[in-house]
Design a protein around this motif. Structure first.
Motif, PDB file in Angstrom:
ATOM      1  N   MET A 296       0.322  17.428  10.045  1.00  0.00           N
ATOM      2  CA  MET A 296       0.088  16.179  10.755  1.00  0.00           C
ATOM      3  C   MET A 296       1.023  15.115  10.192  1.00  0.00           C
ATOM      4  O   MET A 296       1.145  14.956   8.988  1.00  0.00           O
ATOM      5  CB  MET A 296      -1.362  15.758  10.572  1.00  0.00           C
ATOM      6  N   GLY A 297       1.653  14.374  11.044  1.00  0.00           N
ATOM      7  CA  GLY A 297       2.526  13.302  10.614  1.00  0.00           C
ATOM      8  C   GLY A 297       1.808  11.976  10.641  1.00  0.00           C
ATOM      9  O   GLY A 297       0.638  11.885  10.971  1.00  0.00           O
ATOM     10  N   PHE A 298       2.516  10.947  10.253  1.00  0.00           N
ATOM     11  CA  PHE A 298       1.919   9.622  10.338  1.00  0.00           C
ATOM     12  C   PHE A 298       2.881   8.680  11.051  1.00  0.00           C
ATOM     13  O   PHE A 298       4.092   8.877  11.009  1.00  0.00           O
ATOM     14  CB  PHE A 298       1.502   9.084   8.966  1.00  0.00           C
ATOM     15  N   PRO A 299       2.338   7.686  11.725  1.00  0.00           N
ATOM     16  CA  PRO A 299       3.158   6.774  12.530  1.00  0.00           C
ATOM     17  C   PRO A 299       3.898   5.763  11.657  1.00  0.00           C
ATOM     18  O   PRO A 299       3.340   4.751  11.249  1.00  0.00           O
ATOM     19  CB  PRO A 299       2.127   6.079  13.429  1.00  0.00           C
ATOM     20  N   ILE A 300       5.151   6.042  11.339  1.00  0.00           N
ATOM     21  CA  ILE A 300       5.945   5.165  10.485  1.00  0.00           C
ATOM     22  C   ILE A 300       6.074   3.791  11.138  1.00  0.00           C
ATOM     23  O   ILE A 300       6.464   3.678  12.296  1.00  0.00           O
ATOM     24  CB  ILE A 300       7.338   5.766  10.246  1.00  0.00           C
ATOM     25  N   GLY A 301       5.717   2.759  10.393  1.00  0.00           N
ATOM     26  CA  GLY A 301       5.858   1.394  10.863  1.00  0.00           C
ATOM     27  C   GLY A 301       4.757   0.926  11.790  1.00  0.00           C
ATOM     28  O   GLY A 301       4.722  -0.232  12.174  1.00  0.00           O
ATOM     29  N   LEU A 302       3.843   1.804  12.185  1.00  0.00           N
ATOM     30  CA  LEU A 302       2.788   1.406  13.109  1.00  0.00           C
ATOM     31  C   LEU A 302       1.458   1.145  12.412  1.00  0.00           C
ATOM     32  O   LEU A 302       0.556   0.597  13.019  1.00  0.00           O
ATOM     33  CB  LEU A 302       2.588   2.488  14.182  1.00  0.00           C
ATOM     34  N   ASP A 303       1.349   1.555  11.172  1.00  0.00           N
ATOM     35  CA  ASP A 303       0.094   1.420  10.445  1.00  0.00           C
ATOM     36  C   ASP A 303       0.394   0.849   9.067  1.00  0.00           C
ATOM     37  O   ASP A 303       1.184   1.421   8.311  1.00  0.00           O
ATOM     38  CB  ASP A 303      -0.592   2.784  10.307  1.00  0.00           C
ATOM     39  N   ALA A 304      -0.203  -0.277   8.731  1.00  0.00           N
ATOM     40  CA  ALA A 304       0.057  -0.928   7.442  1.00  0.00           C
ATOM     41  C   ALA A 304      -0.477  -0.111   6.277  1.00  0.00           C
ATOM     42  O   ALA A 304       0.104  -0.109   5.189  1.00  0.00           O
ATOM     43  CB  ALA A 304      -0.552  -2.325   7.431  1.00  0.00           C
ATOM     44  N   ASP A 305      -1.573   0.585   6.449  1.00  0.00           N
ATOM     45  CA  ASP A 305      -2.173   1.367   5.382  1.00  0.00           C
ATOM     46  C   ASP A 305      -2.071   2.849   5.720  1.00  0.00           C
ATOM     47  O   ASP A 305      -2.812   3.368   6.543  1.00  0.00           O
ATOM     48  CB  ASP A 305      -3.639   0.967   5.182  1.00  0.00           C
ATOM     49  N   ILE A 306      -1.141   3.536   5.073  1.00  0.00           N
ATOM     50  CA  ILE A 306      -0.922   4.957   5.367  1.00  0.00           C
ATOM     51  C   ILE A 306      -1.513   5.880   4.296  1.00  0.00           C
ATOM     52  O   ILE A 306      -1.228   7.074   4.268  1.00  0.00           O
ATOM     53  CB  ILE A 306       0.570   5.256   5.551  1.00  0.00           C
ATOM     54  N   ALA A 307      -2.357   5.348   3.443  1.00  0.00           N
ATOM     55  CA  ALA A 307      -2.922   6.123   2.332  1.00  0.00           C
ATOM     56  C   ALA A 307      -3.617   7.398   2.812  1.00  0.00           C
ATOM     57  O   ALA A 307      -3.526   8.435   2.167  1.00  0.00           O
ATOM     58  CB  ALA A 307      -3.884   5.260   1.529  1.00  0.00           C
ATOM     59  N   GLU A 308      -4.306   7.362   3.935  1.00  0.00           N
ATOM     60  CA  GLU A 308      -5.023   8.543   4.424  1.00  0.00           C
ATOM     61  C   GLU A 308      -4.079   9.651   4.893  1.00  0.00           C
ATOM     62  O   GLU A 308      -4.483  10.797   5.046  1.00  0.00           O
ATOM     63  CB  GLU A 308      -5.980   8.179   5.557  1.00  0.00           C
ATOM     64  N   PHE A 309      -2.794   9.321   5.099  1.00  0.00           N
ATOM     65  CA  PHE A 309      -1.830  10.306   5.577  1.00  0.00           C
ATOM     66  C   PHE A 309      -1.025  10.941   4.447  1.00  0.00           C
ATOM     67  O   PHE A 309      -0.207  11.816   4.687  1.00  0.00           O
ATOM     68  CB  PHE A 309      -0.848   9.655   6.556  1.00  0.00           C
ATOM     69  N   ILE A 310      -1.217  10.474   3.225  1.00  0.00           N
ATOM     70  CA  ILE A 310      -0.389  10.905   2.098  1.00  0.00           C
ATOM     71  C   ILE A 310      -1.192  11.774   1.140  1.00  0.00           C
ATOM     72  O   ILE A 310      -2.331  11.470   0.814  1.00  0.00           O
ATOM     73  CB  ILE A 310       0.170   9.683   1.346  1.00  0.00           C
ATOM     74  N   ALA A 311      -0.573  12.845   0.693  1.00  0.00           N
ATOM     75  CA  ALA A 311      -1.186  13.724  -0.298  1.00  0.00           C
ATOM     76  C   ALA A 311      -0.096  14.172  -1.265  1.00  0.00           C
ATOM     77  O   ALA A 311       1.090  14.117  -0.963  1.00  0.00           O
ATOM     78  CB  ALA A 311      -1.823  14.934   0.368  1.00  0.00           C
ATOM     79  N   GLU A 312      -0.512  14.622  -2.425  1.00  0.00           N
ATOM     80  CA  GLU A 312       0.435  15.111  -3.421  1.00  0.00           C
ATOM     81  C   GLU A 312      -0.064  16.432  -3.963  1.00  0.00           C
ATOM     82  O   GLU A 312      -1.256  16.621  -4.189  1.00  0.00           O
ATOM     83  CB  GLU A 312       0.548  14.102  -4.567  1.00  0.00           C
ATOM     84  N   LYS A 313       0.853  17.363  -4.132  1.00  0.00           N
ATOM     85  CA  LYS A 313       0.500  18.660  -4.703  1.00  0.00           C
ATOM     86  C   LYS A 313       1.650  19.120  -5.583  1.00  0.00           C
ATOM     87  O   LYS A 313       2.810  19.052  -5.174  1.00  0.00           O
ATOM     88  CB  LYS A 313       0.227  19.685  -3.613  1.00  0.00           C
ATOM     89  N   ILE A 314       1.336  19.577  -6.756  1.00  0.00           N
ATOM     90  CA  ILE A 314       2.349  20.102  -7.663  1.00  0.00           C
ATOM     91  C   ILE A 314       2.390  21.610  -7.493  1.00  0.00           C
ATOM     92  O   ILE A 314       1.363  22.288  -7.550  1.00  0.00           O
ATOM     93  CB  ILE A 314       2.030  19.724  -9.124  1.00  0.00           C
ATOM     94  N   VAL A 315       3.590  22.128  -7.263  1.00  0.00           N
ATOM     95  CA  VAL A 315       3.780  23.556  -7.035  1.00  0.00           C
ATOM     96  C   VAL A 315       4.808  24.061  -8.043  1.00  0.00           C
ATOM     97  O   VAL A 315       5.885  23.483  -8.178  1.00  0.00           O
ATOM     98  CB  VAL A 315       4.287  23.819  -5.598  1.00  0.00           C
TER      99      VAL A 315
END
Length: 52
Positions: free
Chosen positions: A1-20
């Motif tokens: 799932m992508g996130f709408p760049i520039g359309l949403d001020a708070d994108i925290a729910e679209f971001i995740a981090e994983k160490i591989v």
């Protein structure tokens, strides 16, 4: 799932981090939807199956 760049001020729910852990010989493929949504002359999508 992508996130709408520039359309949403708070994108925290679209971001995740994983160490591989990667090892010699491992391969990482980064792509955009522009690859899988590309069409041939007959309007057939390249699609994820062909990318894999």
């Amino acid at each position: 799932m992508g996130f709408p760049i520039g359309l949403d001020a708070d994108i925290a729910e679209f971001i995740a981090e994983k160490i591989v852990q990667l090892h010699s010989g491992d391969v990482v493929v980064l792509y955009t939807d522009g690859i899988t949504e590309a069409e041939n002359i007959d309007k057939v999508l390249y699609a994820l199956d062909k990318l894999i």
